[in-house]
Write a protein that holds these residues in place. Structure first.
Motif, PDB file in Angstrom:
ATOM      1  N   GLN A  84      41.401  -7.393 -14.322  1.00  0.00           N
ATOM      2  CA  GLN A  84      39.891  -7.856 -13.360  1.00  0.00           C
ATOM      3  C   GLN A  84      39.116  -8.434 -14.413  1.00  0.00           C
ATOM      4  N   ILE A  87      40.787 -11.950 -15.302  1.00  0.00           N
ATOM      5  CA  ILE A  87      40.305 -12.614 -14.148  1.00  0.00           C
ATOM      6  C   ILE A  87      38.868 -13.263 -14.085  1.00  0.00           C
ATOM      7  N   LYS A  88      37.833 -12.503 -14.373  1.00  0.00           N
ATOM      8  CA  LYS A  88      36.674 -12.816 -14.418  1.00  0.00           C
ATOM      9  C   LYS A  88      36.577 -13.967 -15.476  1.00  0.00           C
ATOM     10  N   LYS A  91      38.044 -17.191 -14.766  1.00  0.00           N
ATOM     11  CA  LYS A  91      37.086 -17.854 -13.743  1.00  0.00           C
ATOM     12  C   LYS A  91      35.918 -18.516 -14.400  1.00  0.00           C
ATOM     13  N   LEU A 158      46.059 -17.176 -13.828  1.00  0.00           N
ATOM     14  CA  LEU A 158      45.027 -16.461 -12.577  1.00  0.00           C
ATOM     15  C   LEU A 158      45.620 -16.089 -11.449  1.00  0.00           C
ATOM     16  N   SER A 159      46.562 -17.036 -11.022  1.00  0.00           N
ATOM     17  CA  SER A 159      47.333 -16.679  -9.832  1.00  0.00           C
ATOM     18  C   SER A 159      48.312 -15.563  -9.882  1.00  0.00           C
ATOM     19  N   GLU A 162      46.664 -12.093 -10.249  1.00  0.00           N
ATOM     20  CA  GLU A 162      46.274 -11.643  -8.964  1.00  0.00           C
ATOM     21  C   GLU A 162      47.462 -10.997  -8.261  1.00  0.00           C
ATOM     22  N   GLU A 163      48.570 -11.677  -8.241  1.00  0.00           N
ATOM     23  CA  GLU A 163      49.677 -11.222  -7.779  1.00  0.00           C
ATOM     24  C   GLU A 163      50.132  -9.838  -8.294  1.00  0.00           C
ATOM     25  N   THR A 165      48.430  -7.766  -9.718  1.00  0.00           N
ATOM     26  CA  THR A 165      47.245  -6.705  -9.269  1.00  0.00           C
ATOM     27  C   THR A 165      47.810  -5.982  -8.092  1.00  0.00           C
ATOM     28  N   LYS A 166      48.123  -7.015  -7.035  1.00  0.00           N
ATOM     29  CA  LYS A 166      48.273  -6.500  -5.817  1.00  0.00           C
ATOM     30  C   LYS A 166      49.713  -5.704  -5.675  1.00  0.00           C
TER      31      LYS A 166
END
Length: 402
Positions: A84, A87-88, A91, A158-159, A162-163, A165-166
């Motif tokens: 996370q 990711i921040k 971004k 980034l994508s 995120e995947e 993480t899920k």
């Protein structure tokens, strides 16, 4: 006269001995039968206890796996936190590059003045100067191209993050669900084995009580036989009559006392068994809600039933107990005992159940508006959305506690 009295005493002793002997023999058969029955029950009890020990060992092994999973979850949670943060950071980097690209697309900075690319070239003093300025523009365009490529790569990273993480969140929930299902099966087996052991113990107690009764009767019969033998030797009619009457009265009294003692023990056991069942009252939603929300943040712990850590059914049992109602221990048992209600009829305070592994393996407390609170394997006690990408897929239904 004295001879007649002696003769009568002997005859009486012989007649009573004739009566006592079959009683003693019959009692001996009863004692042997109870001994055989006790041996059989002891063997069955030993086997049942061995099976119970095996189930308990399996539960301990399962607890060890759960602890290992808890450690893995802790590491995964830390990794998720790091992701996370990454990711921040990505971004923020992308936002900065977008601003820089926009700025460079509008102007190029030379000698402290901002002019566009065309004006920059047109202001060349000679051909050599123009060539030099073209090189400058080329370098700027090349730098912009590199920034654009970096941005595209970072967006791709980034994508992927995120995947990942899920995927980690879903993996944790499924692992915890499998452990919950396995725990339910083992606890059910343990309850069944404990019931068998308890039943055999009770049956042994009854048989032992019968044996004690027969032993008491036999002891009285042996005592009576000894007294009669002494009476025949002394031929004391009056003494023999008094001894016989006294002995018979004692036999009846002791037999009655033994029967009463056995009856009292059974009645006490019945009262104690009946006293263990308690009626459940209506739980207060305000108490349930305040208790549940006060526990937010407590970590998930497989088999946990205290504020040191809860599993899903341990959490619901704890919260409802604070409101004065006792729930069964596992998620599947709570589902079985609850009155089923539709989703449209579900109210805050109802239980909501999920099936992630082929059986009921997760439970929470419904809050309304498609939200529930429970002890989640990935986040501990927290509020979740039923219609989000994960829980909505595994919803089974709602149950109301009576």
């Amino acid at each position: 006269m004295k001879k007649k009295m002696i003769g009568a005493a002997v005859l009486a002793a012989l007649s009573i001995t004739t009566f006592v002997t079959p009683v003693a023999a019959s009692t001996e058969d009863d004692i042997q039968a109870t001994n055989q029955k006790l041996t059989e029950l002891t063997s069955k009890e030993s086997s049942a206890k061995a099976e119970l020990t095996e189930v308990t060992a399996q539960m301990a092994e399962q607890e060890g796996k759960a602890n290992d999973l808890a450690e893995q979850m802790t590491k995964t949670q830390q990794k998720l936190a790091d992701l996370q943060a990454q990711i921040k950071s990505l971004k923020e980097a992308i936002a900065k590059r977008e601003n820089k690209l926009a700025e460079q697309a509008r102007s190029v900075q030379t000698d402290g003045n901002n002019d566009n690319y065309v004006a920059f070239l047109m202001d060349s003093e000679n051909f050599s100067d123009a060539i030099g300025r073209i090189d400058v523009v080329s370098e700027l365009v090349k730098a912009n191209k590199e920034l654009i490529d970096e941005q595209a790569e970072d967006q791709k990273t980034l994508s992927a993050v995120e995947e990942e993480t899920k995927s980690k969140l879903a993996e944790q929930d499924l692992l915890a669900a499998k452990l919950e299902a396995a725990k339910t099966d083992l606890e059910q087996k343990k309850i069944e084995k404990e019931a068998v052991v308890a039943s055999l113990a009770a049956e042994k107690a009854d048989v032992q009580a019968d044996k004690d009764h027969y032993l008491a009767v036999k002891a009285e019969a042996d005592e009576e036989s000894a007294r009669l033998a002494e009476a025949k030797q002394t031929a004391a009619v009056s003494s023999n009559d008094e001894t016989t009457n006294s002995t018979e009265n004692k036999t009846d009294a002791k037999t009655t006392a033994a029967d009463k003692k056995l009856k009292t023990a059974k009645e006490t056991a019945t009262v104690e068994a009946e006293s263990t069942s308690t009626a459940s009252g209506n739980a207060s939603w305000s108490t349930i809600k305040s208790t549940a929300f006060s526990l937010q943040g407590i970590p998930y712990h497989f088999g946990g039933t205290t504020t040191a850590g809860f599993d899903c059914s341990g959490f619901t049992s704890y919260v409802f107990a604070k409101a004065g109602i006792q729930l069964t221990r596992t998620a599947s048992a709570q589902y079985a005992s609850a009155t089923k209600v539709s989703q449209s009829a579900a109210k805050p305070g109802d239980l909501v159940f999920f099936n992630q592994t082929g059986s009921i393996d997760h439970v929470g407390i419904y809050l309304g508006n498609n939200k529930f609170i429970g002890s989640q394997s990935s986040s501990g006690v927290s509020v979740k959305e039923i219609n989000q990408y994960y829980w909505g897929k595994y919803l089974v239904g709602f149950g109301r506690v009576n």
